[in-house]
Design an enzyme around this catalytic site. Structure first.
Site, PDB file in Angstrom:
ATOM      1  N   HIS A  85       0.878  -1.171   0.000  1.00 41.58           N
ATOM      2  CA  HIS A  85       0.000   0.000   0.000  1.00 41.58           C
ATOM      3  C   HIS A  85       0.921   1.229   0.000  1.00 41.58           C
ATOM      4  O   HIS A  85       2.018   1.176   0.568  1.00 41.58           O
ATOM      5  CB  HIS A  85      -0.842  -0.034   1.275  1.00 41.58           C
ATOM      6  N   ASP A  95       3.307  -4.681   7.878  1.00 41.29           N
ATOM      7  CA  ASP A  95       2.073  -3.919   7.807  1.00 41.29           C
ATOM      8  C   ASP A  95       0.934  -4.932   7.900  1.00 41.29           C
ATOM      9  O   ASP A  95       0.676  -5.679   6.951  1.00 41.29           O
ATOM     10  CB  ASP A  95       2.056  -3.154   6.473  1.00 41.29           C
ATOM     11  N   GLN A 125      -4.226  -5.401   6.742  1.00 44.79           N
ATOM     12  CA  GLN A 125      -5.225  -6.300   6.134  1.00 44.79           C
ATOM     13  C   GLN A 125      -5.145  -7.705   6.716  1.00 44.79           C
ATOM     14  O   GLN A 125      -5.707  -8.649   6.153  1.00 44.79           O
ATOM     15  CB  GLN A 125      -5.002  -6.372   4.609  1.00 44.79           C
ATOM     16  N   LYS A 185     -10.238  -0.986  10.307  1.00 44.80           N
ATOM     17  CA  LYS A 185     -10.328  -2.162   9.428  1.00 44.80           C
ATOM     18  C   LYS A 185     -10.613  -3.429  10.234  1.00 44.80           C
ATOM     19  O   LYS A 185     -10.713  -4.518   9.691  1.00 44.80           O
ATOM     20  CB  LYS A 185      -9.032  -2.327   8.635  1.00 44.80           C
ATOM     21  N   CYS A 244      -4.663   2.347  -3.836  1.00 46.83           N
ATOM     22  CA  CYS A 244      -3.433   2.883  -3.229  1.00 46.83           C
ATOM     23  C   CYS A 244      -2.262   1.926  -3.419  1.00 46.83           C
ATOM     24  O   CYS A 244      -1.388   1.819  -2.543  1.00 46.83           O
ATOM     25  CB  CYS A 244      -3.606   3.184  -1.743  1.00 46.83           C
TER      26      CYS A 244
HETATM   27  N1  PLP Z   1      -1.636  -0.893   4.638  1.00 41.70           N
HETATM   28  C1  PLP Z   1      -2.540  -1.608   3.977  1.00 41.70           C
HETATM   29  C2  PLP Z   1      -2.187  -2.964   3.471  1.00 41.70           C
HETATM   30  C3  PLP Z   1      -3.809  -1.070   3.748  1.00 41.70           C
HETATM   31  O1  PLP Z   1      -4.726  -1.767   3.084  1.00 41.70           O
HETATM   32  C4  PLP Z   1      -4.103   0.233   4.221  1.00 41.70           C
HETATM   33  C5  PLP Z   1      -5.403   0.850   3.957  1.00 41.70           C
HETATM   34  O2  PLP Z   1      -6.113   0.467   3.058  1.00 41.70           O
HETATM   35  C6  PLP Z   1      -3.116   0.910   4.939  1.00 41.70           C
HETATM   36  C7  PLP Z   1      -1.898   0.321   5.119  1.00 41.70           C
HETATM   37  C8  PLP Z   1      -3.355   2.274   5.487  1.00 41.70           C
HETATM   38  O3  PLP Z   1      -4.312   2.227   6.483  1.00 41.70           O
HETATM   39  P1  PLP Z   1      -4.898   3.578   7.109  1.00 41.70           P
HETATM   40  O4  PLP Z   1      -5.381   4.388   5.945  1.00 41.70           O
HETATM   41  O5  PLP Z   1      -6.002   3.106   7.976  1.00 41.70           O
HETATM   42  O6  PLP Z   1      -3.808   4.235   7.846  1.00 41.70           O
END
Ligand code: PLP
Length: 406
Positions: free
Chosen positions: A123, A200, A203, A226, A364
């Site tokens: 992301h 990270d 997900q 999430k 993204c």
């Molecule tokens: N990392 C992953 C894999 C994501 O899917 C997302 C959001 O879609 C993020 C990071 C960023 O999350 P946030 O926008 O809640 O900070």
């Protein structure tokens, strides 16, 4: 024990909504999940019964809010099995968490000529902060490419690690492909070369049981919204050894031990990384969401969501011209796809008119789209409250979209 989905759906008031007079089919769970009533009730409880700024009050309300916040930290600690509660830092979300680690770790441990390995399926929030740090520190970003199925291969990683590598940043689950990455093996390989790993988990935590001690990762981040919790709250886990050596990310109240006009000494963990009034109300409600999820049982959730994924993929693949993007052997309940001759945006817009919420675009993850030479995908992402009937409605909806464009 099998989940009783009808009963679970009763817990989520928004699922009763109608959109353009059609029952809502919410298939955008990778972007954000819906909230059970207990989480909404908890927010009301905080603001109506013990709202007060935490950690610095002598009065009852402040003490109560402080206790609830620190209990929430303990809930998170238990949820991810961190060794210490002070290894759990509350942040705004995964994005802020990654920025915190990237900038603080970078300032201390990344120097000119060093290398940072980032996977190609991240992301943007696990890529851009590392680009910024690399530029600031004169370091080099190294791409760990994925294969055509959307899988990261360990032997490729091994070739990329050098004596200049300082950290590897990788997701446990890809938001656009659904791939589950072998993060335990990644960490083991990295540690053989004395390289740190940030995972990270934005997900992952809502789909899989996560044990940071078992993974042995150095850092782990996720977002509350999430995982059926509120927006604006997230978690950074970091091993005590690293966090103690790293400089604060932001300055302000709470993160200090003592301040004179000339000099400040910093507070102990975790407060060193929690400058300013923390988002205590949402931390407390995040713990409620975690309790809710834990009571359902992550193993049962994973089993049910895998059934949904298999059902959805089989059903969607009967549609002429539909191609799934991301065909890893191990996936969570995410289906990204394109239909020949149709633009993802048009598909999503027409599905919306039928009450079906999916996401369209690059999610993204522009480098993922560049890898496949596509402008985007339609993404249906399922939660434990979704049903086969809803997948049938998506299937019918897509057939209708094709008919409209014929
Ligand atoms: N990392 C992953 C894999 C994501 O899917 C997302 C959001 O879609 C993020 C990071 C960023 O999350 P946030 O926008 O809640 O900070």
């Amino acid at each position: 024990m099998a989940l009783i989905i009808d009963k679970i759906r009763e817990d989520f008031p928004i699922l009763k909504e109608t959109i353009y007079n059609k029952p809502l089919v919410y298939l955008d769970n990778a972007a954000t999940t819906q909230k059970p009533q207990v989480v909404l009730d908890k927010l009301i409880e905080v603001y109506t019964k013990y709202n007060a700024n935490i950690h610095r009050g002598v009065h009852y309300l402040s003490n109560k809010a402080t206790t609830e916040t620190e209990n929430a930290r303990l809930t998170v600690q238990k949820f991810i099995n961190a060794q210490h509660s002070h290894e759990v830092i509350f942040a705004r979300g995964a994005t802020e968490g990654i920025n915190l680690v990237a900038h603080s770790f970078g300032e201390k441990f990344i120097h000119a000529g060093d290398e940072i390995i980032v996977s190609e399926m991240e992301h943007h929030s696990n890529l851009v902060p590392w680009q910024m740090v690399a530029e600031k520190r004169g370091a080099r970003l190294v791409k760990w490419a994925f294969n055509q199925a959307g899988e990261l291969e360990l032997n490729e990683l091994e070739k990329l690690i050098s004596d200049k590598t300082r950290i590897i940043a990788v997701n446990q689950v890809s938001n656009s492909l659904g791939t589950i990455n072998p993060v335990k093996e990644i960490t083991a390989l990295a540690h053989r070369h004395q390289v740190a790993v940030l995972i990270d988990g934005a997900q992952a935590v809502q789909h899989l049981k996560v044990d940071v001690q078992e993974l042995d990762c150095d850092f782990y981040v996720f977002s509350g919204h999430k995982i059926y919790g509120p927006t604006g709250i997230g978690v950074v886990y970091g091993k005590e050894g690293w966090l103690n050596q790293m400089p604060p990310y932001q300055g302000g109240g709470e993160m200090i031990e003592s301040v004179s006009f000339e000099k400040t000494t910093y507070n102990q963990l975790p407060f060193k990384f929690e400058a300013g009034t923390p988002n205590y109300a949402d931390s407390i409600a995040l713990a409620t969401a975690i309790d809710y999820l834990t009571a359902l049982g992550l193993d049962d959730i994973a089993t049910y969501e895998k059934e949904l994924l298999d059902y959805a993929e089989a059903k969607l693949l009967t549609i002429p011209g539909l191609e799934i993007v991301g065909t890893a052997k191990k996936k969570t309940s995410v289906v990204s796809f394109n239909i020949k001759g149709l633009h993802a945006y048009d598909v999503g817009t027409l599905l919306d008119k039928m009450g079906i919420a999916v996401r369209t675009g690059t999610h993204c993850t522009e480098p993922v789209m560049i890898h496949y030479g596509i402008s985007g995908t339609v993404r249906a992402s399922f939660a434990f409250y979704n049903t086969r009937d809803e997948i049938d409605r998506l299937h019918q909806g897509l057939l209708k979209v094709i008919e409209l464009f014929a």
